[in-house]
Design an enzyme around this catalytic site. Structure first.
Site, short mmCIF file in Angstrom:
data_model
loop_
_atom_site.label_atom_id
_atom_site.label_comp_id
_atom_site.label_asym_id
_atom_site.label_seq_id
_atom_site.Cartn_x
_atom_site.Cartn_y
_atom_site.Cartn_z
N ASP A 147 31.45 23.04 37.61
CA ASP A 147 32.49 23.79 36.90
C ASP A 147 33.53 22.83 36.34
OD1 ASP A 147 33.50 23.01 39.36
OD2 ASP A 147 33.78 25.03 40.12
N ASN A 180 37.52 32.35 49.77
CA ASN A 180 37.09 33.73 49.50
C ASN A 180 35.58 33.81 49.27
OD1 ASN A 180 36.77 32.57 47.00
ND2 ASN A 180 38.35 33.80 45.97
N HIS A 221 33.79 31.76 47.26
CA HIS A 221 33.29 31.36 45.94
C HIS A 221 32.45 30.08 46.03
CE1 HIS A 221 37.30 29.11 45.34
NE2 HIS A 221 36.39 28.17 45.16
N GLU A 264 33.84 33.61 41.44
CA GLU A 264 34.73 34.33 42.34
C GLU A 264 34.04 35.60 42.84
OE1 GLU A 264 37.31 32.87 43.34
OE2 GLU A 264 38.72 32.26 41.79
#
Ligand code: GLP
Length: 253
Positions: free
Chosen positions: A67, A136, A138, A143
């Site tokens: 990313d 979380n 990811h 996400e």
């Protein structure tokens, strides 16, 4: 098929890095077009240090980022490209052309994202994709809510992720709000996955990802859909996993 992963529990992050570096070198050695998918964040740092300290053939090695932020100046030291160049490419003697990233300049479009996916194919595909896990759940910047069949695309970052990634920036308000990430299906296209998790703060989400349902709500759970996924965790991150039951095969020290 789910739960098709192997879990290796090591005492500390140092041993995790040693084991990870060994697996990475082995995976690359078996490829005539070696491509390593790299992750950013703090977790892989000891693995990168270990890799750069070892001697292995990098003459054809290509690195692909998971990313990248959108909107940073090209020379920003906070970009993921800069981090990978600094931590891995330069110490290994790889020129910048051998570091590939999802589109991040201007406004990436579905066309430039598709071109990136085609570029991965032209490189011969990713032999091993290294992954961290966000608080979380990811992976990359997928996400919670990211579709399991998602491909490379532009995403909005959650407030929590922005906060967690603020360290290289002067303050959280300088962290870009958008990024371009390989999708979950793109990640699952790598020939092998290696997820690293270290520290007690990763224990809860690691348990959810490995023992809860495979669901877009916990993107890291998708690694269980891959036929060759290895999870390396230190004891702190693995302490909520009941190693030894049907779901988890552990090889501790
Ligand atoms: C960022 C990256 C992820 C990484 C995550 C965890 O969000 N995009 O690829 O896995 O951070 O970072 P850390 O290893 O610092 O916990």
């Amino acid at each position: 098929m789910t739960n098709g992963y192997e879990l290796l529990v090591e005492p500390t992050p140092t041993e995790c890095a040693e084991t990870a570096a060994g697996l990475i070198i082995e995976a690359l050695a078996g490829s005539s077009t070696p491509v390593l998918g790299v992750a950013t964040g703090l977790t892989p740092l000891p693995t990168y240090a270990e890799l750069t300290a070892r001697s292995f053939d990098v003459s054809h090695l290509q690195l692909v980022l998971l990313d990248e932020y959108i909107g940073l100046p090209a020379d920003s030291e906070a970009s993921f490209r800069a981090a990978v160049r600094r931590l891995l490419a330069e110490p290994l003697g790889l020129p910048p052309e051998r570091v590939h990233a999802p589109p991040h300049e201007g406004a990436p479009t579905p066309e430039t994202c598709a071109q990136f996916e085609a570029h991965l194919g032209a490189l011969g595909g990713i032999d091993l994709q290294l992954l961290g896990i966000g608080r979380n759940g990811h992976i990359g910047f997928n996400e919670p809510g990211s579709a399991l069949d998602s491909r490379t695309r532009v995403v909005e970052l959650t407030a929590e992720t922005i906060e967690d990634n603020a360290a290289p920036f002067a303050a959280a308000r300088f962290v870009p709000r958008r990024a371009c990430t390989q999708g979950i299906a793109t990640i699952l296209g790598a020939r092998q996955l290696l997820l690293l998790a270290t520290g007690r703060h990763k224990a809860e989400i690691l348990r959810t990802a490995l023992l809860g349902p495979v669901t877009p709500d916990v993107p890291a759970s998708a690694i269980r859909l891959h036929p060759r996924a290895v999870v390396i965790a230190d004891r702190a991150a693995a302490h909520l996993l009941r190693t030894g039951d049907d779901d988890v095969r552990a090889r501790g020290r």
